[in-house]
Design a protein around this motif. Sequence first.
Motif, PDB file in Angstrom:
ATOM      1  N   VAL A 247       0.848  -1.191   0.000  1.00 63.47           N
ATOM      2  CA  VAL A 247       0.000   0.000   0.000  1.00 63.47           C
ATOM      3  C   VAL A 247       0.883   1.240   0.000  1.00 63.47           C
ATOM      4  O   VAL A 247       1.821   1.346   0.796  1.00 63.47           O
ATOM      5  CB  VAL A 247      -0.923   0.023   1.237  1.00 63.47           C
ATOM      6  N   ALA A 267      -4.415   0.517   7.548  1.00 59.20           N
ATOM      7  CA  ALA A 267      -4.029  -0.357   6.438  1.00 59.20           C
ATOM      8  C   ALA A 267      -3.228  -1.546   6.938  1.00 59.20           C
ATOM      9  O   ALA A 267      -3.472  -2.700   6.547  1.00 59.20           O
ATOM     10  CB  ALA A 267      -3.231   0.439   5.405  1.00 59.20           C
ATOM     11  N   LEU A 268      -2.271  -1.287   7.817  1.00 53.06           N
ATOM     12  CA  LEU A 268      -1.459  -2.378   8.368  1.00 53.06           C
ATOM     13  C   LEU A 268      -2.288  -3.319   9.224  1.00 53.06           C
ATOM     14  O   LEU A 268      -2.195  -4.545   9.110  1.00 53.06           O
ATOM     15  CB  LEU A 268      -0.318  -1.803   9.200  1.00 53.06           C
ATOM     16  N   SER A 270      -5.297  -4.044   9.161  1.00 49.98           N
ATOM     17  CA  SER A 270      -6.285  -4.860   8.449  1.00 49.98           C
ATOM     18  C   SER A 270      -5.648  -5.810   7.446  1.00 49.98           C
ATOM     19  O   SER A 270      -6.358  -6.423   6.652  1.00 49.98           O
ATOM     20  CB  SER A 270      -7.333  -3.965   7.774  1.00 49.98           C
ATOM     21  N   CYS A 272      -2.527  -5.698   5.177  1.00 49.30           N
ATOM     22  CA  CYS A 272      -1.615  -5.577   4.033  1.00 49.30           C
ATOM     23  C   CYS A 272      -0.202  -5.991   4.441  1.00 49.30           C
ATOM     24  O   CYS A 272       0.161  -5.941   5.621  1.00 49.30           O
ATOM     25  CB  CYS A 272      -1.632  -4.157   3.470  1.00 49.30           C
ATOM     26  N   CYS A 275       3.298  -1.176   4.035  1.00 45.19           N
ATOM     27  CA  CYS A 275       2.626   0.113   3.923  1.00 45.19           C
ATOM     28  C   CYS A 275       3.672   1.215   3.843  1.00 45.19           C
ATOM     29  O   CYS A 275       4.497   1.372   4.760  1.00 45.19           O
ATOM     30  CB  CYS A 275       1.700   0.351   5.109  1.00 45.19           C
ATOM     31  N   SER A 457      -6.070  -1.570   2.182  1.00 45.10           N
ATOM     32  CA  SER A 457      -5.535  -2.873   2.571  1.00 45.10           C
ATOM     33  C   SER A 457      -6.262  -4.010   1.869  1.00 45.10           C
ATOM     34  O   SER A 457      -5.639  -4.984   1.420  1.00 45.10           O
ATOM     35  CB  SER A 457      -5.634  -3.037   4.086  1.00 45.10           C
ATOM     36  N   GLN A 461      -4.681  -6.734  -0.829  1.00 45.57           N
ATOM     37  CA  GLN A 461      -4.732  -8.182  -0.599  1.00 45.57           C
ATOM     38  C   GLN A 461      -5.447  -8.934  -1.720  1.00 45.57           C
ATOM     39  O   GLN A 461      -5.630 -10.150  -1.626  1.00 45.57           O
ATOM     40  CB  GLN A 461      -5.410  -8.454   0.747  1.00 45.57           C
TER      41      GLN A 461
END
Length: 511
Positions: A247, A267-268, A270, A272, A275, A457, A461
């Motif tokens: 991301v 983002a992290l 959830s 990915c 980041c 995220s 994925q």
Amino acid sequence: MFVLTSSQMREIDRKASQEIGIPEVVLMENAGFCVFEEIKRDFETLDDKNIAVFCGKGNNGGDGFVVARYLAQVCPNVKVFLFDDNVTLTSKVFLDILKKLEVDINILSEELLSSLRAQRFDIIVDAIFGIGLSKDIDGLYKKVIEYINGSGAYVYSVDIPSGVCSDSAQIKGCAVRASKTVTFVYPKVGHILYPGSYYCGKVIVKDIGIPEKIIKDIKVKILTAEDLDISKFYRYPDSHKGDYGKVGIVAGSKYYPGAAALCSNAALQSGCGLCYLLTPKEVLYFQNFRRPEIIVLPVESKEGIVSFDGFVKFDEYFAKFDVLGFGCGLTKNKEVEKILIHILENFQIPIVIDADGLNVLASSRDVRELLASYKSQKVLTPHYMEAARVLDVDVKDVAKSPIDAAKKIASEFRAICVLKGSRTIITDGDEVFINILGNPGMAKGGSGDVLTGIILSMIAQGYSAFEAAKLAVYLHSLSADILLEKKTMQTILPSDIIDGLDSTIKRLIKG
């Protein structure tokens, strides 16, 4: 579960009668009985209750006549109040039955309404206006609705509270405040969106015998766990960080460093794999609030805001990104516009645009044209005010027709639109999902940054933009709802929603 407009419901009724051969009187009988059943279920006994049934001239009133007939069989104190006995042909069938059964029927007037104020009803059935209401309510109708709302009775609305527009959820001058609404086949837009939802009380959806086969081409649904693809939540034991996506996020300024932290943290958290955060150097003082796993690319700034000259030095990183987030906390600035134009002209990466990215979109013709022709996947995440700016309309217009506003944005930019609000709407311009999870604890600055991070995220994925948006909205609001098990709405913070994603994802996986 599908959500219907009034025209769709009328078409379903028409097909049931004309194509399948189910007489309208049968559907009306079934609807009225369903309401009676619900009343009987709620009260152990009805024979000692004083009950009033208020009926309009249309088919909603006919449903009310059926309810009154069943109630009169188990309760001696049932009164029916009509505005006019010149009712529809189908309704007249059931009004005539009431007359033959010598049920207490009264024609409403100002004088009668005044006398009712001295009476007390335990239960009131609202069958005045149904889903076809299009004009504002006034005169005697308004006074009766005001009487019902001040009666202290337990109020059942048939199909939809009288005064709520079934297609927009707007209030047509005034509306009944129901304790419970019994609707048929599927809920209507007016039951789900606000302010209509406030007036419905508990909504019960009943089957009245319409075959499922004739219910076709319904594009609006309530977002549920069954609509989500969680297949990518399961991970192979020999996987590595590269399997879960990279991301890139352009966010933050010296004025809003928290926006960058919240978006990248979400983002992290959830899922990915990596980041990267491109943010002004001045934001680095926010280090203590940032997860150490975030890869920071400090951009040279102009007075604490990302500069175009500083940004382009990191162009080489864009080949690594699986998705790019743009806008959180960047501020309104000409440099921000130049950077977004540069991205849209030179890269083809799935992009999620929020906050100040949307403000640029609203004000820049160049950005609008570039985004509309941008080939990769796009997600736009406006709240109502941002949507109004993008559409160049008053925010009241968005509030009156949020589904239409979201679809228009999605169609114009060939993007997924996530219109954020108390009922967040996700659409690709054709299909629409309405999220009914979440609570007012989310009404704090930073909640939108968290949602953007989760969407990023999910795309990283491997989910499509539409699937990612649905998943992210669901996880975001479910996390806030789970927090209510331990916290109050007042104390929920966007960072708490991020921390709660662990238990939220576990719950979603377990079903």
